[in-house]
Design a protein around this motif. Structure first.
Motif, PDB file in Angstrom:
ATOM      1  N   LEU A 182       0.867  -1.178   0.000  1.00 50.32           N
ATOM      2  CA  LEU A 182       0.000   0.000   0.000  1.00 50.32           C
ATOM      3  C   LEU A 182       0.904   1.229   0.000  1.00 50.32           C
ATOM      4  CD1 LEU A 182      -2.451   1.813   0.359  1.00 50.32           C
ATOM      5  CD2 LEU A 182      -2.440   1.251   2.800  1.00 50.32           C
ATOM      6  N   ARG A 183       0.866   1.971  -1.090  1.00 50.38           N
ATOM      7  CA  ARG A 183       1.603   3.232  -1.175  1.00 50.38           C
ATOM      8  C   ARG A 183       0.645   4.355  -0.805  1.00 50.38           C
ATOM      9  NH1 ARG A 183       5.630   4.686  -4.096  1.00 50.38           N
ATOM     10  NH2 ARG A 183       4.346   6.074  -5.387  1.00 50.38           N
ATOM     11  N   TRP A 184       1.031   5.170   0.144  1.00 47.25           N
ATOM     12  CA  TRP A 184       0.163   6.216   0.643  1.00 47.25           C
ATOM     13  C   TRP A 184       0.865   7.562   0.649  1.00 47.25           C
ATOM     14  CZ3 TRP A 184       2.627   8.423   4.665  1.00 47.25           C
ATOM     15  CH2 TRP A 184       3.480   7.612   5.450  1.00 47.25           C
ATOM     16  N   ILE A 185       0.078   8.629   0.717  1.00 49.56           N
ATOM     17  CA  ILE A 185       0.600   9.967   0.983  1.00 49.56           C
ATOM     18  C   ILE A 185      -0.215  10.538   2.133  1.00 49.56           C
ATOM     19  CG2 ILE A 185       1.451  10.442  -1.346  1.00 49.56           C
ATOM     20  CD1 ILE A 185      -1.110  11.956  -1.912  1.00 49.56           C
ATOM     21  N   CYS A 186       0.446  11.313   2.977  1.00 53.66           N
ATOM     22  CA  CYS A 186      -0.222  11.913   4.138  1.00 53.66           C
ATOM     23  C   CYS A 186       0.158  13.383   4.214  1.00 53.66           C
ATOM     24  CB  CYS A 186       0.185  11.200   5.434  1.00 53.66           C
ATOM     25  SG  CYS A 186      -0.638  11.869   6.913  1.00 53.66           S
ATOM     26  N   GLU A 187      -0.847  14.252   4.349  1.00 59.57           N
ATOM     27  CA  GLU A 187      -0.630  15.693   4.387  1.00 59.57           C
ATOM     28  C   GLU A 187      -0.805  16.268   5.791  1.00 59.57           C
ATOM     29  OE1 GLU A 187      -3.531  16.841   1.531  1.00 59.57           O
ATOM     30  OE2 GLU A 187      -2.255  16.349  -0.203  1.00 59.57           O
ATOM     31  N   ALA A 188      -0.862  15.425   6.807  1.00 57.77           N
ATOM     32  CA  ALA A 188      -1.040  15.902   8.182  1.00 57.77           C
ATOM     33  C   ALA A 188       0.244  16.545   8.692  1.00 57.77           C
ATOM     34  CB  ALA A 188      -1.440  14.750   9.088  1.00 57.77           C
ATOM     35  N   ASP A 189       0.102  17.574   9.486  1.00 58.57           N
ATOM     36  CA  ASP A 189       1.256  18.230  10.098  1.00 58.57           C
ATOM     37  C   ASP A 189       2.009  17.236  10.965  1.00 58.57           C
ATOM     38  OD1 ASP A 189       0.538  20.609   8.923  1.00 58.57           O
ATOM     39  OD2 ASP A 189      -0.478  21.399  10.719  1.00 58.57           O
ATOM     40  N   GLY A 190       3.321  17.199  10.802  1.00 57.32           N
ATOM     41  CA  GLY A 190       4.160  16.359  11.643  1.00 57.32           C
ATOM     42  C   GLY A 190       4.063  14.878  11.365  1.00 57.32           C
ATOM     43  N   ALA A 191       3.422  14.493  10.281  1.00 59.91           N
ATOM     44  CA  ALA A 191       3.266  13.063   9.989  1.00 59.91           C
ATOM     45  C   ALA A 191       4.605  12.451   9.593  1.00 59.91           C
ATOM     46  CB  ALA A 191       2.255  12.861   8.864  1.00 59.91           C
ATOM     47  N   THR A 192       4.905  11.295  10.162  1.00 63.39           N
ATOM     48  CA  THR A 192       6.108  10.545   9.798  1.00 63.39           C
ATOM     49  C   THR A 192       5.681   9.196   9.231  1.00 63.39           C
ATOM     50  OG1 THR A 192       6.321   9.457  11.951  1.00 63.39           O
ATOM     51  CG2 THR A 192       7.383  11.631  11.692  1.00 63.39           C
ATOM     52  N   GLN A 193       6.584   8.560   8.495  1.00 60.49           N
ATOM     53  CA  GLN A 193       6.278   7.246   7.934  1.00 60.49           C
ATOM     54  C   GLN A 193       5.938   6.258   9.045  1.00 60.49           C
ATOM     55  OE1 GLN A 193       9.405   5.587   5.532  1.00 60.49           O
ATOM     56  NE2 GLN A 193       8.154   3.876   4.832  1.00 60.49           N
ATOM     57  N   HIS A 194       6.684   6.307  10.118  1.00 59.89           N
ATOM     58  CA  HIS A 194       6.444   5.390  11.236  1.00 59.89           C
ATOM     59  C   HIS A 194       5.051   5.612  11.835  1.00 59.89           C
ATOM     60  CE1 HIS A 194       7.281   2.946  14.783  1.00 59.89           C
ATOM     61  NE2 HIS A 194       6.818   3.944  15.520  1.00 59.89           N
ATOM     62  N   ALA A 195       4.667   6.879  12.018  1.00 56.45           N
ATOM     63  CA  ALA A 195       3.380   7.187  12.649  1.00 56.45           C
ATOM     64  C   ALA A 195       2.214   6.751  11.764  1.00 56.45           C
ATOM     65  CB  ALA A 195       3.291   8.676  12.955  1.00 56.45           C
ATOM     66  N   VAL A 196       2.318   7.029  10.461  1.00 57.02           N
ATOM     67  CA  VAL A 196       1.207   6.679   9.560  1.00 57.02           C
ATOM     68  C   VAL A 196       1.121   5.168   9.388  1.00 57.02           C
ATOM     69  CG1 VAL A 196       0.268   6.941   7.233  1.00 57.02           C
ATOM     70  CG2 VAL A 196       1.322   8.894   8.391  1.00 57.02           C
ATOM     71  N   ASN A 197       2.250   4.500   9.234  1.00 56.17           N
ATOM     72  CA  ASN A 197       2.217   3.036   9.144  1.00 56.17           C
ATOM     73  C   ASN A 197       1.618   2.427  10.407  1.00 56.17           C
ATOM     74  OD1 ASN A 197       3.229   2.737   6.559  1.00 56.17           O
ATOM     75  ND2 ASN A 197       5.350   2.555   7.215  1.00 56.17           N
ATOM     76  N   GLY A 198       1.939   3.011  11.547  1.00 55.78           N
ATOM     77  CA  GLY A 198       1.365   2.522  12.801  1.00 55.78           C
ATOM     78  C   GLY A 198      -0.133   2.715  12.844  1.00 55.78           C
ATOM     79  N   ALA A 199      -0.623   3.886  12.382  1.00 53.21           N
ATOM     80  CA  ALA A 199      -2.061   4.142  12.369  1.00 53.21           C
ATOM     81  C   ALA A 199      -2.782   3.184  11.427  1.00 53.21           C
ATOM     82  CB  ALA A 199      -2.321   5.592  11.956  1.00 53.21           C
ATOM     83  N   LEU A 200      -2.185   2.904  10.279  1.00 51.59           N
ATOM     84  CA  LEU A 200      -2.799   1.964   9.331  1.00 51.59           C
ATOM     85  C   LEU A 200      -2.817   0.546   9.894  1.00 51.59           C
ATOM     86  CD1 LEU A 200      -1.179   3.321   6.041  1.00 51.59           C
ATOM     87  CD2 LEU A 200      -3.618   3.388   6.625  1.00 51.59           C
ATOM     88  N   GLY A 201      -1.741   0.168  10.563  1.00 49.96           N
ATOM     89  CA  GLY A 201      -1.694  -1.160  11.166  1.00 49.96           C
ATOM     90  C   GLY A 201      -2.727  -1.327  12.267  1.00 49.96           C
ATOM     91  N   ARG A 202      -2.888  -0.291  13.081  1.00 47.93           N
ATOM     92  CA  ARG A 202      -3.896  -0.359  14.150  1.00 47.93           C
ATOM     93  C   ARG A 202      -5.308  -0.362  13.557  1.00 47.93           C
ATOM     94  NH1 ARG A 202       0.284   2.642  16.519  1.00 47.93           N
ATOM     95  NH2 ARG A 202      -0.522   4.635  15.758  1.00 47.93           N
ATOM     96  N   LEU A 203      -5.505   0.359  12.449  1.00 42.50           N
ATOM     97  CA  LEU A 203      -6.810   0.330  11.791  1.00 42.50           C
ATOM     98  C   LEU A 203      -7.147  -1.086  11.334  1.00 42.50           C
ATOM     99  CD1 LEU A 203      -9.327   1.468  10.416  1.00 42.50           C
ATOM    100  CD2 LEU A 203      -7.868   2.170   8.489  1.00 42.50           C
ATOM    101  N   LEU A 204      -6.206  -1.766  10.714  1.00 41.62           N
ATOM    102  CA  LEU A 204      -6.448  -3.142  10.274  1.00 41.62           C
ATOM    103  C   LEU A 204      -6.792  -4.047  11.453  1.00 41.62           C
ATOM    104  CD1 LEU A 204      -3.606  -3.420   7.634  1.00 41.62           C
ATOM    105  CD2 LEU A 204      -6.048  -3.674   7.160  1.00 41.62           C
ATOM    106  N   ALA A 205      -6.069  -3.885  12.549  1.00 41.76           N
ATOM    107  CA  ALA A 205      -6.341  -4.712  13.729  1.00 41.76           C
ATOM    108  C   ALA A 205      -7.745  -4.461  14.253  1.00 41.76           C
ATOM    109  CB  ALA A 205      -5.298  -4.422  14.811  1.00 41.76           C
ATOM    110  N   ARG A 206      -8.184  -3.209  14.242  1.00 33.50           N
ATOM    111  CA  ARG A 206      -9.525  -2.890  14.742  1.00 33.50           C
ATOM    112  C   ARG A 206     -10.603  -3.392  13.800  1.00 33.50           C
ATOM    113  NH1 ARG A 206      -6.608   2.191  15.810  1.00 33.50           N
ATOM    114  NH2 ARG A 206      -6.040   2.144  18.017  1.00 33.50           N
TER     115      ARG A 206
END
Length: 255
Positions: A182-206
């Motif tokens: 999954l290739r993504w782009i994120c425009e949130a302030d302060g977003a890092t690759q680690h943070a967004v990958n973590g959010a996506l991983g937690r979304l899948l778990a939920r």
């Protein structure tokens, strides 16, 4: 998984009668309409039901054309066995990962409703899994929601973000890519690759651990309308076609 609540039991010969009223009531109330009919609707009645909800989306993919009637009605026959061909997954016995329909398309091209009707459950009947987005959203942290509201697929211009608001609902436009990247782009302030990958991983778990998840155990004549802005859906694995009668559902996608 518990089966979803059946809102109405009716005879197909009585269509439209109370069938449309019952569906409208339940879809508005919980984003899901379930009617147990004595027999499947005719194609003409099924198409009329779809037109009462909106406009049916044409089935244009070349791989599915042998299964299409009237340009918009897709016959989901589980006759492809086990396959990794993405174009044949709707007809396969593989499990189908959780997703919102058309998440890689613009909002204008995404369906609002998926209408499914069982013609033949088959011996290899696999449950359709329904996951309420409201439960997933309620278990997602504010920070993860902030990041995902600014995250979208990188390879699909014009698609909505993973999370958006629609009225008083939190809506997800997302699918489990499983082994594919999954290739993504994120425009949130302060977003890092680690943070967004973590959010996506937690979304899948939920998604896979959400409360209120239900499984549709198909029987002849069962009709289900899914609001694509309120439920993820997927499919359990079925038996290979050589070992079973073939399941047959009819599907309309409505915008």
């Amino acid at each position: 998984m518990a089966e979803p609540e059946v809102g109405l039991t009716a005879k197909s010969a009585d269509f439209p009668g109370e069938i449309l009223d019952g569906l409208d009531r339940d879809i508005r109330r919980r984003g899901l309409g379930v009617v147990r009919l004595d027999e499947p609707l005719s194609n003409d009645s099924f198409l009329k039901l779809g037109s009462s909800l909106g406009t049916a989306i044409p089935e244009t993919a070349p791989a599915v054309q042998p299964y299409v009637e009237d340009g918009v009605l897709l016959n989901l026959r589980a006759d492809a066995g086990i396959t990794r061909d993405v174009s044949l997954q709707p007809f396969a016995s593989n499990p189908l990962s959780l997703h919102s329909e058309g998440s890689g398309r613009s909002l204008a091209d995404q369906p609002r409703y998926i209408v499914l009707m069982c013609v033949e459950p088959g011996d290899n009947s696999a449950s359709t899994v329904l996951v309420p987005m409201a439960e997933v959203a309620s278990d997602t942290s504010d920070e993860d929601l902030r990041l995902l509201r600014a995250t979208r697929y990188a390879d699909a211009p014009g698609v909505p973000p993973v999370v958006r608001s629609q009225g008083d609902h939190t809506v997800f436009s997302f699918r489990d890519f499983q082994q594919d990247p999954l290739r993504w782009i994120c425009e949130a302030d302060g977003a890092t690759q680690h943070a967004v990958n973590g959010a996506l991983g937690r979304l899948l778990a939920r998604m896979y651990g959400a409360r209120g998840t239900s499984g549709v155990l198909w029987s002849r004549g069962l009709l289900v309308v899914i609001d694509n802005t309120r439920f993820f859906h997927g499919r359990m694995a079925g038996l290979p076609r050589a070992a079973a009668r073939t399941r047959h559902l009819k599907r309309l996608r409505i915008r």
